[in-house]
Scaffold this motif. Structure first.
Motif, PDB file in Angstrom:
ATOM      1  N   LEU A 188      -4.403   4.875   7.354  1.00 48.96           N
ATOM      2  CA  LEU A 188      -4.770   4.857   5.787  1.00 48.96           C
ATOM      3  C   LEU A 188      -5.309   3.186   5.408  1.00 48.96           C
ATOM      4  O   LEU A 188      -5.139   3.127   4.155  1.00 48.96           O
ATOM      5  N   TYR A 189      -5.580   2.386   6.217  1.00 50.85           N
ATOM      6  CA  TYR A 189      -5.834   1.311   5.773  1.00 50.85           C
ATOM      7  C   TYR A 189      -7.105   0.692   6.804  1.00 50.85           C
ATOM      8  O   TYR A 189      -7.326   1.233   7.721  1.00 50.85           O
ATOM      9  N   LYS A 221       0.731  -1.255   0.043  1.00 49.81           N
ATOM     10  CA  LYS A 221      -0.029  -0.051   0.052  1.00 49.81           C
ATOM     11  C   LYS A 221       0.987   1.390  -0.056  1.00 49.81           C
ATOM     12  O   LYS A 221       2.145   1.145   0.115  1.00 49.81           O
ATOM     13  N   LEU A 222       0.275   2.252  -0.214  1.00 52.37           N
ATOM     14  CA  LEU A 222       0.946   3.562  -0.237  1.00 52.37           C
ATOM     15  C   LEU A 222       1.732   3.870   0.972  1.00 52.37           C
ATOM     16  O   LEU A 222       2.808   4.317   1.221  1.00 52.37           O
ATOM     17  N   SER A 223       0.914   3.620   2.293  1.00 55.23           N
ATOM     18  CA  SER A 223       1.435   3.611   3.670  1.00 55.23           C
ATOM     19  C   SER A 223       1.299   2.551   4.508  1.00 55.23           C
ATOM     20  O   SER A 223       0.245   1.944   4.372  1.00 55.23           O
ATOM     21  N   THR A 224       2.047   2.406   5.476  1.00 53.41           N
ATOM     22  CA  THR A 224       1.792   1.297   6.394  1.00 53.41           C
ATOM     23  C   THR A 224       1.117   1.756   7.688  1.00 53.41           C
ATOM     24  O   THR A 224       0.731   1.138   8.581  1.00 53.41           O
ATOM     25  N   HIS A 225       0.892   3.180   7.583  1.00 51.12           N
ATOM     26  CA  HIS A 225       0.377   3.651   8.839  1.00 51.12           C
ATOM     27  C   HIS A 225      -1.096   3.145   9.160  1.00 51.12           C
ATOM     28  O   HIS A 225      -1.850   3.283   7.992  1.00 51.12           O
TER      29      HIS A 225
END
Length: 119
Positions: free
Chosen positions: A10-11, A3-7
């Motif tokens: 954001l998922y 994904k764009l970010s692992t934060h």
């Protein structure tokens, strides 16, 4: 990892995203860890150094440990309520400093005293 970010923000489902609200005049000691089970740290709270916060901390509580637990409150319940109601943090710095000078070290008696409108 793709994904764009692992934060976590954001998922996952939008309804599962939880943001942490930290109140005014909160003191977080060195190396405090706040886990996803905590959604709010109340105004005036103190969290001791190295504490692991797993749930919400009420206003003016002093919390320490792993997991963090409430050790005590900074002031009596009546004083905490008056401080929250006053919203002293919305005033300019000079007004807050003047109130601090008037209260001195005896904030409890000043706020509990009859007709005390010190903030």
């Amino acid at each position: 990892m793709t994904k764009l970010s692992t934060h976590p923000l954001l998922y996952g489902d939008l309804s599962e995203r939880v943001l942490l609200e930290i109140g005014h005049d909160v003191w977080l000691g060195f190396n405090v860890v706040i886990l996803p089970g905590c959604h709010r740290i109340g105004t005036g709270a103190i969290v001791g150094a190295g504490s692991i916060v797993t749930k919400d901390i009420p206003p003016y509580a002093i919390a320490v440990g792993n997991p963090a637990r409430i050790l005590r409150y900074r002031f009596p319940e009546e004083v905490c309520a008056k401080l929250l109601a006053s919203q002293w943090w919305t005033r300019d710095c000079q007004a807050a400093d003047a109130a601090q000078q008037r209260l001195g070290k005896d904030i409890v008696n000043a706020l509990i005293g009859e007709g005390a409108e010190v903030l």
